[in-house]
Design a protein around this motif. Structure first.
Motif, short mmCIF file in Angstrom:
data_model
loop_
_atom_site.label_atom_id
_atom_site.label_comp_id
_atom_site.label_asym_id
_atom_site.label_seq_id
_atom_site.Cartn_x
_atom_site.Cartn_y
_atom_site.Cartn_z
N MET A 1 0.79 -1.19 0.00
CA MET A 1 -0.05 0.09 -0.14
C MET A 1 0.84 1.27 0.14
O MET A 1 0.80 2.29 -0.80
CB MET A 1 -0.79 -0.12 1.25
N ASP B 1 13.79 -10.71 -2.18
CA ASP B 1 13.39 -11.01 -0.66
C ASP B 1 14.50 -10.36 0.11
O ASP B 1 15.71 -11.00 0.37
CB ASP B 1 13.65 -12.65 -0.49
N LEU B 2 13.86 -9.23 0.85
CA LEU B 2 14.90 -8.77 1.52
C LEU B 2 15.29 -9.34 2.85
O LEU B 2 16.34 -8.80 3.60
CB LEU B 2 14.08 -7.22 1.89
N CYS B 3 14.92 -10.48 3.02
CA CYS B 3 15.19 -11.28 4.34
C CYS B 3 16.47 -12.06 3.71
O CYS B 3 17.19 -12.64 4.83
CB CYS B 3 14.35 -12.29 4.80
N ALA C 1 9.19 -1.92 2.97
CA ALA C 1 8.65 -3.35 3.06
C ALA C 1 8.54 -3.90 4.45
O ALA C 1 9.01 -2.93 5.51
CB ALA C 1 9.87 -4.15 2.38
N VAL D 1 3.25 -6.65 7.91
CA VAL D 1 2.54 -5.97 8.42
C VAL D 1 0.97 -6.44 8.73
O VAL D 1 0.82 -7.37 7.89
CB VAL D 1 2.31 -4.83 7.62
N TYR E 1 6.88 -7.21 16.60
CA TYR E 1 6.79 -6.19 15.45
C TYR E 1 7.56 -4.88 15.84
O TYR E 1 8.67 -4.37 15.45
CB TYR E 1 5.43 -5.76 15.07
N LYS F 1 11.14 -3.11 14.59
CA LYS F 1 11.06 -1.71 14.09
C LYS F 1 11.78 -0.84 14.67
O LYS F 1 12.56 0.19 14.25
CB LYS F 1 9.59 -1.13 14.07
N ASN G 1 -1.79 4.97 12.09
CA ASN G 1 -2.71 4.11 11.19
C ASN G 1 -2.92 4.73 9.83
O ASN G 1 -3.47 5.82 9.65
CB ASN G 1 -4.09 4.02 11.75
N LEU G 2 -2.59 3.86 8.76
CA LEU G 2 -2.78 4.29 7.42
C LEU G 2 -4.03 3.63 6.65
O LEU G 2 -4.41 2.76 7.18
CB LEU G 2 -1.56 3.96 6.48
N1 LIG Z 1 -0.39 -0.06 7.19
C1 LIG Z 1 -0.34 0.80 8.13
O1 LIG Z 1 -1.42 1.27 8.93
C2 LIG Z 1 1.29 1.16 8.64
C3 LIG Z 1 1.30 2.10 9.76
C4 LIG Z 1 2.43 2.37 10.39
C5 LIG Z 1 3.57 1.89 9.51
N2 LIG Z 1 3.16 1.22 8.45
C6 LIG Z 1 4.57 0.58 7.92
O2 LIG Z 1 4.67 0.96 6.63
C7 LIG Z 1 5.42 -0.05 5.75
C8 LIG Z 1 4.47 -0.32 4.58
O3 LIG Z 1 3.20 -0.76 5.10
P1 LIG Z 1 2.00 -1.18 4.21
O4 LIG Z 1 0.85 -1.03 5.06
O5 LIG Z 1 2.36 -0.62 2.98
O6 LIG Z 1 2.16 -2.89 4.02
P2 LIG Z 1 1.88 -3.71 2.95
O7 LIG Z 1 1.07 -3.26 1.87
O8 LIG Z 1 1.84 -5.17 3.26
O9 LIG Z 1 3.49 -3.73 2.00
C9 LIG Z 1 4.32 -4.15 2.80
C10 LIG Z 1 5.39 -4.86 1.42
O10 LIG Z 1 6.45 -5.24 1.81
C11 LIG Z 1 6.52 -6.64 1.11
N3 LIG Z 1 7.72 -7.43 1.74
C12 LIG Z 1 7.19 -8.00 2.73
N4 LIG Z 1 8.26 -8.96 3.08
C13 LIG Z 1 8.98 -9.02 1.91
C14 LIG Z 1 10.40 -9.31 1.92
N5 LIG Z 1 10.88 -10.35 2.64
N6 LIG Z 1 11.21 -8.72 0.93
C15 LIG Z 1 10.79 -7.80 0.18
N7 LIG Z 1 9.60 -7.14 0.32
C16 LIG Z 1 8.76 -7.88 1.31
C17 LIG Z 1 5.54 -6.95 0.75
O11 LIG Z 1 5.28 -8.00 -0.35
P3 LIG Z 1 4.15 -9.03 -0.48
O12 LIG Z 1 2.97 -8.21 -0.95
O13 LIG Z 1 4.71 -9.96 -1.32
O14 LIG Z 1 3.95 -9.42 0.83
C18 LIG Z 1 4.58 -5.66 0.58
O15 LIG Z 1 4.63 -5.28 -0.83
C19 LIG Z 1 5.67 -1.08 6.72
O16 LIG Z 1 6.98 -1.01 7.29
C20 LIG Z 1 4.89 -0.78 7.99
O17 LIG Z 1 5.40 -1.30 9.27
C21 LIG Z 1 2.31 0.82 7.98
#
Ligand SMILES: NC(=O)c1ccc[n+]([C@@H]2O[C@H](COP(=O)([O-])OP(=O)(O)OC[C@H]3O[C@@H](n4cnc5c(N)ncnc54)[C@H](OP(=O)(O)O)[C@@H]3O)[C@@H](O)[C@H]2O)c1
Length: 301
Positions: free
Chosen positions: A1, A26-28, A49, A52, A122, A126, A151-152
């Motif tokens: 997202m 894969d960033l892991c 990445a 989440v 988590y 972080k 929260n997004l």
């Molecule tokens: N959503 C919220 O409310 C929120 C709030 C505060 C902070 N954040 C932070 O913002 C960031 C993005 O969140 P988001 O909501 O956009 O989450 P998201 O839509 O789930 O995006 C996370 C991305 O990371 C990728 N990913 C996961 N494991 C990976 C790996 N091992 N190697 C490479 N890519 C990997 C996922 O790929 P796949 O799709 O293949 O799994 C996905 O594209 C995160 O760091 C999260 O902690 C989010």
């Protein structure tokens, strides 16, 4: 997202971006991450990445949450520094502040008291990532810094029935209730907890603003500074979706912290504030949900 929102924001400003899906990188995997930075001349990284999820996912899979988030941060930050990345913006989250943080939560409350138990894994990962950025900046002079989004919500959110966050969960449930002609939707808990929500396009705008600063804070909240009760939010989502039935609460389910709101003073002092109001943001997100539904492309993981 978040990644998609950043790519949209960069495109409208005429910047090039290099992206990799998890399938491609894969960033892991430390070796693969090193190889990526060695092969590509990357100037700036916006690290979005992450593994989440909501309370359910966090408390069911703590081992995966700590292992994956920690390895992604460790591998990416170190490889970026080794390969001369000039700027690295790391995304933390306001979920990593202590469970009993004074409200609104200022950046200074980080690590001042115990973490919320439900997302401890988590949060620890972080915190390690943002501290790495701080230490690389301190010791090596690298311009590595962090943003703490609240929260997004917005286009591209995850609508999984159990693992999603509250906003997509409400959109989906009210939509399904409207379609099925159900007269009542019950929400978890008392509905009184107050939470803050930021549209992901506002976040992208805020992150690009941070990247434009010559001396950004090590750590800064990115939110709206405005909260809403879960019951008010449910009412708003129901209105936007067009669900006219009754909304009831289930007080037997846990509420979590009564209030969670960010102190936005530091970010505001840099000259940025959120622009998308909650109703407009929900309307736009619901349209995106409907379009994805039509295309059979609603995200469920
Ligand atoms: N959503 C919220 O409310 C929120 C709030 C505060 C902070 N954040 C932070 O913002 C960031 C993005 O969140 P988001 O909501 O956009 O989450 P998201 O839509 O789930 O995006 C996370 C991305 O990371 C990728 N990913 C996961 N494991 C990976 C790996 N091992 N190697 C490479 N890519 C990997 C996922 O790929 P796949 O799709 O293949 O799994 C996905 O594209 C995160 O760091 C999260 O902690 C989010």
């Amino acid at each position: 997202m978040v990644g998609s929102a950043i790519v949209r924001a960069l495109a409208t400003r005429g910047f090039d971006s290099v992206t990799r899906s998890r399938d491609q990188l894969d960033l892991c995997n430390q070796q693969a991450t090193n190889h990526f930075f060695a092969e590509n001349k990357i100037e700036t990284v916006i690290f979005c990445a992450g593994r989440v999820g909501g309370i359910h996912a966090n408390s069911t899979y703590p081992a995966e949450f700590i292992h994956e988030n920690l390895s992604m941060a460790l591998n990416s930050i170190h490889a970026a520094w080794q390969h001369g990345v000039r700027r690295f913006l790391y995304l933390g989250s306001t979920c990593i502040y202590p469970g009993s943080a004074p409200q609104p939560m200022a950046e200074s409350c980080l690590l001042t008291s115990p973490l919320e138990k439900t997302n401890e894994a988590y949060a620890l990962a972080k915190i390690a990532g943002l501290k790495m950025c701080e230490f690389y900046r301190q010791q090596y002079g690298a311009m590595f810094h962090s943003a703490m989004p609240t929260n997004l919500y917005g286009p591209g959110d995850n609508y999984h029935p159990e693992n999603s966050h509250v906003m997509p969960a409400l959109i989906r449930r009210f939509h399904e209730a409207k379609e099925a002609g159900t007269g009542e939707v019950m929400i978890w808990g008392t509905g009184t907890p107050r939470r803050e929500f930021l549209h992901v396009d506002d976040l992208a705008d805020g992150l690009l603003h941070l990247l434009s600063l010559g001396d950004p804070p090590d750590l800064v909240n990115v939110g709206t500074g405005v909260d809403v009760s879960i019951l008010e939010l449910a009412g708003l989502v129901a209105e936007v979706v067009g669900f006219a039935g009754k909304i009831t609460t289930d007080p037997s389910k846990p509420d979590g912290t009564p209030v969670k709101r960010t102190d936005m003073s530091l970010m505001h002092s840099t000259g940025w504030q959120a622009k998308i109001d909650l109703r407009t943001g929900i309307e736009q997100t619901y349209q995106d949900f409907l379009a994805k539904l039509e295309a059979g492309a609603v995200r469920l993981a």
